[in-house]
Design an enzyme around this catalytic site. Structure first.
Site, PDB file in Angstrom:
ATOM      1  N   GLU A 264      -2.777  -9.016   4.047  1.00 35.35           N
ATOM      2  CA  GLU A 264      -3.092  -9.574   5.360  1.00 35.35           C
ATOM      3  C   GLU A 264      -4.563  -9.967   5.471  1.00 35.35           C
ATOM      4  O   GLU A 264      -4.945 -10.716   6.371  1.00 35.35           O
ATOM      5  CB  GLU A 264      -2.711  -8.589   6.470  1.00 35.35           C
ATOM      6  CG  GLU A 264      -3.741  -7.536   6.817  1.00 35.35           C
ATOM      7  CD  GLU A 264      -3.929  -6.486   5.738  1.00 35.35           C
ATOM      8  OE1 GLU A 264      -5.030  -5.922   5.640  1.00 35.35           O
ATOM      9  OE2 GLU A 264      -2.960  -6.231   4.992  1.00 35.35           O
TER      10      GLU A 264
ATOM     11  N   HIS B  82      -3.733  -5.038   0.288  1.00 36.26           N
ATOM     12  CA  HIS B  82      -3.535  -5.549   1.644  1.00 36.26           C
ATOM     13  C   HIS B  82      -3.592  -7.082   1.674  1.00 36.26           C
ATOM     14  O   HIS B  82      -4.663  -7.658   1.807  1.00 36.26           O
ATOM     15  CB  HIS B  82      -4.604  -4.984   2.586  1.00 36.26           C
ATOM     16  CG  HIS B  82      -4.423  -3.546   2.915  1.00 36.26           C
ATOM     17  ND1 HIS B  82      -3.944  -3.112   4.139  1.00 36.26           N
ATOM     18  CD2 HIS B  82      -4.619  -2.428   2.182  1.00 36.26           C
ATOM     19  CE1 HIS B  82      -3.866  -1.789   4.139  1.00 36.26           C
ATOM     20  NE2 HIS B  82      -4.280  -1.363   2.960  1.00 36.26           N
TER      21      HIS B  82
ATOM     22  N   CYS C 282       0.823  -1.208   0.000  1.00 41.01           N
ATOM     23  CA  CYS C 282       0.000   0.000   0.000  1.00 41.01           C
ATOM     24  C   CYS C 282       0.863   1.267   0.000  1.00 41.01           C
ATOM     25  O   CYS C 282       1.523   1.561  -0.992  1.00 41.01           O
ATOM     26  CB  CYS C 282      -0.979  -0.044   1.171  1.00 41.01           C
ATOM     27  SG  CYS C 282      -2.438   1.000   0.923  1.00 41.01           S
TER      28      CYS C 282
END
Length: 378
Positions: free
Chosen positions: A354, A352, A262
């Protein structure tokens, strides 16, 4: 921001955009006033992770999903220690949360943390307006903050813009902390916190990585004091053009394995010599299609960014640190979604991996980081 927690849900409220358009509804969360950049999020779930994502600092988030708050709030899903959004906009808030993990309502949580919001407005019309006109400054006013709309508009237009905003240090940790590896420790990573989400070091810990999360102001000496096998650049808010690139250039010069996501992707791009620019309305949500050009695979991914890297899609570029290419691209609008160096171990993505909240399609990127760190040992 000024707030009062009394009368939430009953008080009239108005949302005023900097171009003069306004929407009237009811207060949601705290009563008072707040200012920020109006952006919209297309995720149908994951509102708790969205609210606590530091990348949303100084932004007023408009939820495109009409029903918000159905699963309440719990103590396990926060991505940081607090709610970071400047304001919150929903159409139909849940009257009663219903989920076995819920510990309180979203409305109560917003009141508790002093987050001013508005409900009962046509969020579809607001989203269409932002898609056509672009993200812009906005104010939400309720209770005693209500006044003549011309006065409110003038106050919105006085608020700071996101372009040129240097915000990373405002959301980052002030002291280094360590997230230990889960199971056998295999690697040490120095992670620069530019607005990191809690799930990110956890995903690395799951792979045997001990993560030293350092302030945004960390120096190269700070990073290398822990003898890292790799360096990680986190997500975060603000304009990447404001970031000092000294540390990241030092990492590239030493050819330490590097992974950025990001905001980290944007500052890696700038360190390589590419420009960055502000997107018209950005990518925010957990349903964005991205192609990994190195494999041809298409992933559904979680996004939260208003800036992007300006790098050529059709060729390999020469940089001060070797050849670089665009590794990932958004299939909606061809925005650069990833970079990789071909002559040293460094790569980044604009989204992202995660997956908190979001799909798990991109989890392999943490494994790719592990592979990079295994390279020097091999």
């Amino acid at each position: 921001m000024t707030i009062s927690t009394r009368g939430a849900g009953q008080a009239p409220a108005v949302l005023v955009l900097e171009d003069g358009r306004s929407f009237r509804g009811r207060a949601y969360g705290a009563v008072g006033e707040t200012f920020g950049e109006a952006v919209f999020n297309t995720g149908m779930t994951g509102y708790q992770e969205t609210l606590t994502d530091p990348s949303y600092h100084r932004q007023v988030v408009v939820m495109t999903a009409p029903h918000v708050g159905n699963t309440g709030v719990n103590d396990e899903d926060d991505e940081s220690a607090k709610i970071w959004v400047a304001g919150y906009v929903v159409r139909d808030p849940a009257r009663v949360p219903s989920n076995w993990r819920a510990q309180r309502s979203l409305d109560d949580e917003l009141v508790e943390q002093g987050i001013v919001g508005i409900s009962g407005i046509d969020t579809r019309a607001l989203t269409r307006h932002l898609r056509e006109r672009g993200a812009m400054r906005v104010g939400i006013f309720s209770g005693e903050a209500l006044a003549d709309e011309a006065v409110l508009l003038a106050r919105v237009q006085e608020a700071p813009q996101m372009k040129g905003a240097d915000l990373s240090a405002e959301v980052a940790t002030k002291e280094t902390y360590v997230v230990p590896a889960i199971g056998e420790k295999k690697f040490t990573v120095a992670a620069i916190d530019l607005g990191i989400k809690g799930m990110t070091p956890h995903r690395m810990a799951e792979r045997g990585i001990e993560v030293h999360v350092m302030p945004a102001t960390a120096t190269a000496d700070d990073l290398y004091a822990v003898n890292p096998d790799g360096v990680f650049l986190s997500n975060g808010p603000g304009d990447p053009a404001t970031v000092d690139l000294t540390v990241i250039k030092a990492v590239l010069e030493r050819k330490t394995p590097l992974f950025g996501i990001c905001f980290g992707n944007q500052i890696l791009g700038r360190a390589l010599g590419f420009g960055t620019y502000k997107l018209k309305y950005g990518h925010r949500g957990i349903n964005q299609p991205v192609q990994d050009r190195t494999t041809g695979k298409v992933e559904v991914t979680a996004h939260n960014h208003g800036f992007a890297v300006d790098a050529p899609l059709d060729k390999v570029s020469d940089t001060p640190y070797g050849r670089a290419e665009v590794s990932h691209v958004c299939l909606n609008d061809n925005v650069v979604e990833g970079l990789q160096l071909l002559d040293q171990p460094a790569f980044s993505v604009q989204y992202h991996p995660e997956a908190a909240a979001g799909p798990h399609d991109a989890a392999y990127l943490f494994d790719r980081f592990v592979t990079l760190m295994e390279g020097p040992r091999a």
